[in-house]
Design an enzyme around this catalytic site. Sequence first.
Site, PDB file in Angstrom:
ATOM      1  N   GLU B  53      -4.274   4.298  -7.146  1.00 51.31           N
ATOM      2  CA  GLU B  53      -3.890   5.264  -6.123  1.00 51.31           C
ATOM      3  C   GLU B  53      -5.088   5.459  -5.201  1.00 51.31           C
ATOM      4  O   GLU B  53      -6.175   5.836  -5.651  1.00 51.31           O
ATOM      5  CB  GLU B  53      -3.487   6.580  -6.787  1.00 51.31           C
ATOM      6  CG  GLU B  53      -2.783   7.524  -5.858  1.00 51.31           C
ATOM      7  CD  GLU B  53      -2.503   8.881  -6.509  1.00 51.31           C
ATOM      8  OE1 GLU B  53      -2.497   9.873  -5.784  1.00 51.31           O
ATOM      9  OE2 GLU B  53      -2.322   8.935  -7.739  1.00 51.31           O
ATOM     10  N   ASP B  64      -5.314  19.433  -2.992  1.00 53.95           N
ATOM     11  CA  ASP B  64      -6.471  18.995  -3.757  1.00 53.95           C
ATOM     12  C   ASP B  64      -7.431  20.121  -4.078  1.00 53.95           C
ATOM     13  O   ASP B  64      -7.654  21.029  -3.278  1.00 53.95           O
ATOM     14  CB  ASP B  64      -7.220  17.893  -2.992  1.00 53.95           C
ATOM     15  CG  ASP B  64      -6.468  16.578  -3.043  1.00 53.95           C
ATOM     16  OD1 ASP B  64      -6.130  16.146  -4.158  1.00 53.95           O
ATOM     17  OD2 ASP B  64      -6.196  16.005  -1.962  1.00 53.95           O
TER      18      ASP B  64
END
Lengths: 388, 267
Positions: B53, B64
């Site tokens: 990824e 995040d």
Amino acid sequence: MSTIEHRFGPYGGQYVPETLMPALAELEAAWLSARDDPAFGAELNGLLRDFVGRPSPLYQAQRLSEAAGHPIYFKREDLNHTGAHKINNAIGQALLAKRMGKRRIIAETGAGQHGVATATACALLDLECAVYMGTEDMRRQKPNVERMGLLGASVEPVEAGARTLKEAVSAAIRDWVTNVETSHYVIGSCVGPAPYPALVRELQRVIGDEARAQILKQAGRLPERVIACVGGGSNSIGVFVPFVDDREVQLVGVEAAGDGIETGRHGAPLTAGGLPGVLHGAYSAIMQDEDGQILEAHSISAGLDYPGTGPEHAWLRDSGRARYVAITDREALDAFATCARLEGIIPALESSHAIAWAMANGPSQLDLVCLSGRGDKDLAEALDHLGR
Amino acid sequence: MTGLERIAAAFESARADGRRAALMPYMMGGFPDLEISLEIGLEYARGGADLVELGVPFSDPLADGPVIHAAGTTALRAGVRLPDVLELGRAIAEHVPVIVMCYANQILVRGLERFADALLDAGASGLIVPDLPLEEAPAMLRACEERALALVPLVAPTTPDARLAVIGAQARGFIYTVSLTGTTGERSGMQDGLAGVVARAAACTDVPVAVGFGISTPPQAAAAAAAGADGVIVGTRLVRAAGEGDAPVASVGALVREFAGSLAVAG
Ligand SMILES: Cc1ncc(COP(=O)(O)O)c(C=O)c1O
């Protein structure tokens, strides 16, 4: 069942992590049921009257009008409890959180006014409150940081990026993603994923509803122009909306030109134009580079120091119903000082942008300016820049 | 092979080898710099990654936590841009399928079609967009479908069953099951009820179910596999290692091998 907009033309939407989607649906359902519930309306209106001090006065700024050469009326949101329009939204959303059974409130703040308003509502309603604030804003709006502490809120310093409003919103959203089951995010302006922009507008339109009735009564006519500063756009959308169908009334949103639009150091995405994009969950006018990285805004006024704006404003602009202009730091500072001397009113630096544009851009038969807040919080910063 | 086929084959070969789950390490493209980042991607492939990824640095990554946010900021400050990251992807994709992860605005600014073309050109197999939920995804879903790329949806513990069914039906490549309510980051222990979350996702889709967010130790990876996950995504722990010490490639490589080991057949 009634509905609420997710899109304004192409703008708006819900660009958020999946974790939040159920919470947005829950919030929307709760608001649609609350706004149709007479008991909720009675409780909210009671608090707006007895706790906030509504209706706020409409006041003809006599000496300022003379200096400008045309009549200017102020909608006095500065006289609200906690000193700005932000409390209208904060009280409404805090009541809604309680109705949803969420006892912890998250908020972000730039100027500190929304943080203080939310901390105040949480003290009143016995809710836990965490307010995210960039450390640069904590520096320039220190009195409000102290107020929030006194009111029982925890102020969470945000160190990322330029340490201002954009990063504070991001930090608040991350907290919400983590604590969504127990917490409600009281967003401070008509930005963010649906249903927030419309929800905040509905809570802020009390400004315009009152002002429209007041000006008809006091001046016997509608204003030629309604003028308000635009950070995220909540005081402006609140005062604009009841006038949208009065086609003869011009709607003017005043953004922060900072050092000047041409310098790139500003907070004026609507005025600057450019490609729209996604910031904090909504597609709207934003400041970005060619890769879609969000740019830092700049304004002397912490409440306008934001690279995004509410999606409904982007649509009011594109559809031609409202227009957007910008005022520099320097012009706002001058208006701040002039208003204090001529009217005995110290306006917030944010509101000073609206005053500056109204004064410099006659003629007009009648201007209605939203004085969104008072300037006590800005004294240190403004005096510093004014060289006093 | 198309992107969709490569992803399916990667999960299939993990299964055929008798491994407990496929391993999908995440990396921030261009962190700590472009050169080392390329080495890290290749080391992932050598160390047992089945898929990689690949994150594109973004100024405002809402999904995040602080470690990945900071890594992205470092890459942006060094001038890393999308084409640089796609070039990394091209090199890594010679070894394992690459799933690009970026935010909605990075796609919108280029235009969906152009963005999808760029992915295809760089040999990427799929795309993850954490701020593009079901409601906003149809146009991108079409653009990916036309190119046989996988638009991988995320589901969260908060996603209700009815919604999960719609997401599961549209999922391509695999379903990314977020193991906890929160942003990316390391956590001690695993969320209770992970098996339930995985089973719920598996019941609503034909594609493999991968679990990510908060998996930071090999035992946690093994636990995710034991909970029924077909794939395990490890992000923050590896990004942190990439930013530490004098030999980031070696330390990242050692970690990936440990994670791969935890997913290998017992005995
Ligand atoms: C007094 C005042 N006016 C205006 C604003 C700008 O916000 P908005 O555009 O949402 O009204 C702020 C924000 O902090 C404020 O404190």
